[in-house]
Design a protein around this motif. Structure first.
Motif, short mmCIF file in Angstrom:
data_model
loop_
_atom_site.label_atom_id
_atom_site.label_comp_id
_atom_site.label_asym_id
_atom_site.label_seq_id
_atom_site.Cartn_x
_atom_site.Cartn_y
_atom_site.Cartn_z
N UNK A 32 -2.38 15.40 -5.87
CA UNK A 32 -2.10 15.23 -4.44
C UNK A 32 -3.34 14.96 -3.60
N UNK A 33 -4.51 15.04 -4.19
CA UNK A 33 -5.73 14.84 -3.40
C UNK A 33 -6.65 13.84 -4.09
N UNK A 34 -7.46 13.20 -3.27
CA UNK A 34 -8.55 12.37 -3.76
C UNK A 34 -9.86 13.09 -3.45
N UNK A 71 4.40 17.61 -1.71
CA UNK A 71 4.89 16.65 -2.69
C UNK A 71 4.26 15.27 -2.49
N UNK A 72 3.58 15.06 -1.36
CA UNK A 72 3.00 13.76 -1.06
C UNK A 72 2.39 13.76 0.33
N UNK A 73 2.22 12.56 0.87
CA UNK A 73 1.59 12.40 2.18
C UNK A 73 2.65 12.29 3.26
N UNK A 119 5.21 8.95 5.10
CA UNK A 119 4.26 8.01 4.49
C UNK A 119 4.71 7.62 3.09
N UNK A 120 5.15 8.60 2.30
CA UNK A 120 5.51 8.36 0.90
C UNK A 120 7.02 8.24 0.68
N UNK A 178 12.33 17.72 -4.77
CA UNK A 178 11.99 16.50 -4.03
C UNK A 178 12.53 15.27 -4.74
N UNK A 179 12.76 14.23 -3.92
CA UNK A 179 13.27 12.97 -4.46
C UNK A 179 12.69 11.83 -3.65
N UNK A 180 12.47 10.70 -4.31
CA UNK A 180 12.08 9.47 -3.62
C UNK A 180 13.22 8.48 -3.83
#
Length: 478
Positions: A101-103, A144-146, A385-386, A412-414
């Protein structure tokens, strides 16, 4: 408003068996420096044309050097560093893990706040301003994301770092971003020792569509969250009215050991993502009066017309320098007027929130009667965002001896594609023995059930984070 801070020696060890009430830090009067960190994150962007990009800080840095601010003895610049994975896990449940989840840019932005935190608590500076990106105040406890341009919450990571390392317990966060700080609110929703005040453009007119006065905190922390939704078009006068008539009186009574500012600058009249009418002079005055111990940059997307002037004004105000000449090129005094309808609306909101604040203990007592041993709520969260949709069920143990431990069931779901399911257990830093033991037991029970993809334990009293993957039966400890 903020408490003074003096140089601390080695931080007292905080064990799970005995956490002593902290002594209020006190700063020596001889320390007059304001600490700054710049981190533009050149190698991180959501997209090449996205408003949250490196130029947000580059124009500011050019302006500050052009004005010669870095030559003032009242200002000192620090170099950023990486936050550790444990610093993130102390706050967030990153699914499936922190690394996904991170850079490096996220770790440096968060680590920059920790550098200034150490400088503050060690008495090197009287206050600090972390001019960093990516921002963080829309990032919630579970990640779970951005969402809202945020992956991890820089300011919340700093808060828990300071509490753990220096024994500070009672902290106030004032969020001045035009968007409601829903992530920070979520993280400290159940924490009676963190006062969270957010004033922002009315959520009926702006992302993330939350931040209303009935959002007051969890059942054991009612009244410790105060949201001030403001009418679009609110001017310096309106926001400073909120500061003088709500924020300062509440801070006086709450008596925090430290005050932090989530310094979003998108209330500015030129910001392309909002509809407010704040000026650089207004922002400087706000920070002069609030006098935060630390400010952490959040939003603000008028890259040329606002940020260089707003940031310059804030820095000068925090450093005790004259900011009267900091003005936008098109600045006209009294250009924006607070209408009588806006004024009445803001006054009514402030009066309502003062009533909530004054009745906070009664609200908690009533909640204890209503909910018994456990309190539960369900939430739906959208990651804009995601494009991720998350469902949560959250359960708080209504402990009589501590803030109580928390469990979160999340999936979670996309689109129509399933992502991950997880069961999260969070033990507060100042938990009682019973909550510590029961939370650890609940973690072990869910590890063996194989119902979720991941099971996590955020064990703050022992400063350990455990992540168990049910598919591989592998446990990672940070």
């Amino acid at each position: 408003m903020a408490a003074d801070v003096h140089k601390k020696g080695e931080a007292a060890e905080m064990t799970e068996r005995s956490v002593e009430p902290p002594v209020r830090p006190a700063r020596t009067s001889s320390v007059r420096k304001t600490g700054l960190i710049f981190f533009p994150a050149f190698d991180w962007a959501i997209s090449p044309t996205h408003p949250e990009r490196e130029e947000r800080l580059l124009y500011t840095r050019d302006q500050i050097f052009e004005e010669g601010l870095m030559d003032f003895p009242e200002i000192v610049e620090y170099r950023p560093r990486l936050a550790e994975l444990k610093d993130v896990a102390r706050v967030h449940f990153c699914v499936p893990d922190v690394q996904s989840q991170v850079t490096e840019a996220h770790l440096i932005a968060a680590g920059s706040t920790l550098v200034l935190a150490d400088a503050l608590m060690n008495g090197e500076i009287r206050n600090g301003f972390a001019l960093v990106r990516p921002p963080g105040h829309h990032s919630m406890r579970v990640v779970h994301g951005n969402r809202g341009f945020c992956n991890i919450n820089n300011e919340a990571i700093m808060v828990e770092y300071i509490r753990r390392k220096y024994g500070v317990r009672r902290i106030a966060i004032v969020d001045t971003d035009v968007h409601h700080g829903d992530g920070t609110q979520d993280i400290f929703w159940h924490d009676p020792d963190v006062l969270f005040i957010s004033f922002h453009q009315d959520g009926r007119t702006l992302y993330p569509g939350s931040g209303f006065t009935n959002e007051m905190g969890g059942p054991l922390a009612l009244g410790r969250t105060l949201n001030v939704p403001l009418p679009p078009g609110t001017t310096d006068e309106g926001i400073l009215y909120v500061l003088e008539n709500l924020v300062l009186p509440v801070l006086d009574e709450f008596d925090p050991q430290l005050v932090f500012n989530s310094a979003g600058q998108d209330n500015h009249y030129t910001d392309p993502l909002a509809n407010m009418r704040f000026t650089a002079q207004g922002y400087a005055k706000l920070n002069e009066v609030l006098a935060p111990d630390m400010a952490v940059l959040e939003g603000g997307y008028a890259i040329e017309s606002a940020l260089p002037y707003v940031n310059t004004g804030i820095i000068q105000a925090m450093a005790g320098l004259d900011y009267s000449n900091v003005k936008e090129p098109d600045y006209v005094p009294d250009r924006f007027v607070l209408t009588s309808d806006m004024r009445r609306s803001i006054e009514a909101t402030v009066n309502h929130l003062l009533t909530i604040w004054e009745s906070r203990d009664d609200l908690v007592a009533k909640a204890r009667q209503e909910h018994g041993r456990f309190y539960s709520r369900r939430k739906r969260i959208f990651y804009d965002t995601d494009m991720i949709t998350e469902g949560q069920e959250e359960t708080l143990r209504m402990c009589t001896d501590c803030p109580g431990y928390l469990t979160i069931s999340t999936q979670a779901a996309r689109g129509y594609g399933r992502l991950n399911t997880a069961f999260c257990v969070s033990v507060p830093l100042f938990a009682c023995r019973s909550c510590i033991e029961d939370a650890r037991e609940e973690y072990e029970e869910h590890k063996s059930e194989m119902k979720y993809d991941y099971v996590y334990l955020q064990d703050r009293p022992s400063d350990k984070f455990r992540a168990y993957c049910t598919r591989t039966r592998n446990e990672i400890v940070l």
